[in-house]
Design a protein around this motif. Sequence first.
Motif, PDB file in Angstrom:
ATOM      1  N   MET A  91      -2.840   1.279 -19.726  1.00  0.00           N
ATOM      2  CA  MET A  91      -4.140   1.173 -20.381  1.00  0.00           C
ATOM      3  C   MET A  91      -4.289   2.238 -21.467  1.00  0.00           C
ATOM      4  O   MET A  91      -4.768   1.954 -22.573  1.00  0.00           O
ATOM      5  N   ALA A  92      -3.863   3.460 -21.155  1.00  0.00           N
ATOM      6  CA  ALA A  92      -3.977   4.549 -22.125  1.00  0.00           C
ATOM      7  C   ALA A  92      -3.109   4.287 -23.352  1.00  0.00           C
ATOM      8  O   ALA A  92      -3.530   4.496 -24.496  1.00  0.00           O
ATOM      9  N   GLU A  93      -1.886   3.819 -23.125  1.00  0.00           N
ATOM     10  CA  GLU A  93      -0.994   3.538 -24.253  1.00  0.00           C
ATOM     11  C   GLU A  93      -1.541   2.395 -25.105  1.00  0.00           C
ATOM     12  O   GLU A  93      -1.478   2.438 -26.348  1.00  0.00           O
ATOM     13  N   VAL A 131     -10.322   3.728 -14.044  1.00  0.00           N
ATOM     14  CA  VAL A 131      -9.643   3.290 -12.829  1.00  0.00           C
ATOM     15  C   VAL A 131     -10.185   4.009 -11.600  1.00  0.00           C
ATOM     16  O   VAL A 131     -10.417   3.384 -10.557  1.00  0.00           O
ATOM     17  N   SER A 132     -10.429   5.307 -11.695  1.00  0.00           N
ATOM     18  CA  SER A 132     -10.962   6.019 -10.533  1.00  0.00           C
ATOM     19  C   SER A 132     -12.384   5.564 -10.216  1.00  0.00           C
ATOM     20  O   SER A 132     -12.765   5.426  -9.049  1.00  0.00           O
ATOM     21  N   GLY A 133     -13.172   5.285 -11.266  1.00  0.00           N
ATOM     22  CA  GLY A 133     -14.528   4.790 -11.038  1.00  0.00           C
ATOM     23  C   GLY A 133     -14.541   3.403 -10.430  1.00  0.00           C
ATOM     24  O   GLY A 133     -15.328   3.100  -9.522  1.00  0.00           O
ATOM     25  N   ALA A 134     -13.658   2.534 -10.921  1.00  0.00           N
ATOM     26  CA  ALA A 134     -13.565   1.184 -10.354  1.00  0.00           C
ATOM     27  C   ALA A 134     -13.103   1.244  -8.907  1.00  0.00           C
ATOM     28  O   ALA A 134     -13.584   0.478  -8.051  1.00  0.00           O
ATOM     29  N   SER A 189       0.799  -1.224   0.000  1.00  0.00           N
ATOM     30  CA  SER A 189       0.000   0.000   0.000  1.00  0.00           C
ATOM     31  C   SER A 189       0.835   1.279   0.000  1.00  0.00           C
ATOM     32  O   SER A 189       0.426   2.288  -0.576  1.00  0.00           O
ATOM     33  N   GLY A 190       2.012   1.233   0.641  1.00  0.00           N
ATOM     34  CA  GLY A 190       2.834   2.430   0.659  1.00  0.00           C
ATOM     35  C   GLY A 190       3.263   2.839  -0.737  1.00  0.00           C
ATOM     36  O   GLY A 190       3.146   4.002  -1.138  1.00  0.00           O
ATOM     37  N   SER A 191       3.743   1.877  -1.509  1.00  0.00           N
ATOM     38  CA  SER A 191       4.156   2.123  -2.892  1.00  0.00           C
ATOM     39  C   SER A 191       3.012   1.906  -3.886  1.00  0.00           C
ATOM     40  O   SER A 191       3.125   2.287  -5.054  1.00  0.00           O
ATOM     41  N   GLY A 192       1.933   1.310  -3.430  1.00  0.00           N
ATOM     42  CA  GLY A 192       0.856   0.872  -4.308  1.00  0.00           C
ATOM     43  C   GLY A 192       0.238   1.918  -5.210  1.00  0.00           C
ATOM     44  O   GLY A 192      -0.098   1.607  -6.371  1.00  0.00           O
ATOM     45  N   PHE A 203      -1.200   4.168 -10.822  1.00  0.00           N
ATOM     46  CA  PHE A 203      -0.976   5.223 -11.806  1.00  0.00           C
ATOM     47  C   PHE A 203      -0.317   4.654 -13.067  1.00  0.00           C
ATOM     48  O   PHE A 203      -0.638   5.059 -14.190  1.00  0.00           O
ATOM     49  N   TYR A 204       0.603   3.710 -12.863  1.00  0.00           N
ATOM     50  CA  TYR A 204       1.251   3.100 -14.024  1.00  0.00           C
ATOM     51  C   TYR A 204       0.261   2.235 -14.812  1.00  0.00           C
ATOM     52  O   TYR A 204       0.326   2.172 -16.043  1.00  0.00           O
TER      53      TYR A 204
END
Length: 272
Positions: free
Chosen positions: A189-191, A211-214, A175-178, A183-184
């Motif tokens: 997904m965008a690429e 991703v934000s909606g999920a 979770s700290g690095s999660g 974001f990656y």
Amino acid sequence: MTVSPTSPLVLIGAGNMGGAMLSGWLKSGLEGGSVLVIDPGVSPHMAELCAAHGVRVEKAAPEGLKAGILFLAVKPQMMETVLPPLKGLVGSDTVIVSVAAGKTLAFLETHLGKAGMVRAMPNTPAMVGRGITGAFATPDITDAQRAEVHDLLKVSGPVEWVGTEGEIDAVTAVSGSGPAYVFYLVECMAEAGRKAGLQADLAMRLARETVSGAGEMLYQSPETASKLRENVTSPGGTTFAALQVLMAEEGMQPLFDAAIAAAKARAQELAD
């Protein structure tokens, strides 16, 4: 133990994480006069926030003061330099809370002396009040002290207490690095969408909102992540086809296994 102007909550470092925590404390009703910030380079925005709430700001630890809680929010690479001048702030009732990845309680004790300690690992969504923190307390922390630290940490989101200090390195990896992993994922997904024929800016908007909606569905729903995945996967459909790739033997799971292991190993290296 309750922090007060004479036994304040001393925040070491008011950068991104320290500043987010301070903002949350003040919003939750903590009296600014019970907080001292020590940071030689506090930002104009943070200086303005502190001034508005009566929070004292110093470049170095003042003489003759004992902290109720000493909250260490500096990068692990800076600890060796930052800690020695702080030893005078530690009294018999001081609780030390560190959010520095990798730096062990033994390391803190070497520089600050014997005290009740908590190692905590929040994550960057704390800056929008949606973080999560893993924490471990030494056995000499009283129930009241632990409850007070819990209240400080929970301003940025849920707090999960673990039973051993070693688990904090795993918390750091998950979770700290999660947030960076998520974001990656959006970037990937965008690429992939761009390569599938979409305009790059449209592909990024679709990925971000998906991703934000999920994430919001995960936040609001009582269902497990597995169940939510199953709910949007029709047998033989498009999602099923994509998951056949992502869930293959060489798919996402082994990549995440390796990534989490690398992050945990690096957290352990930072202890040195």
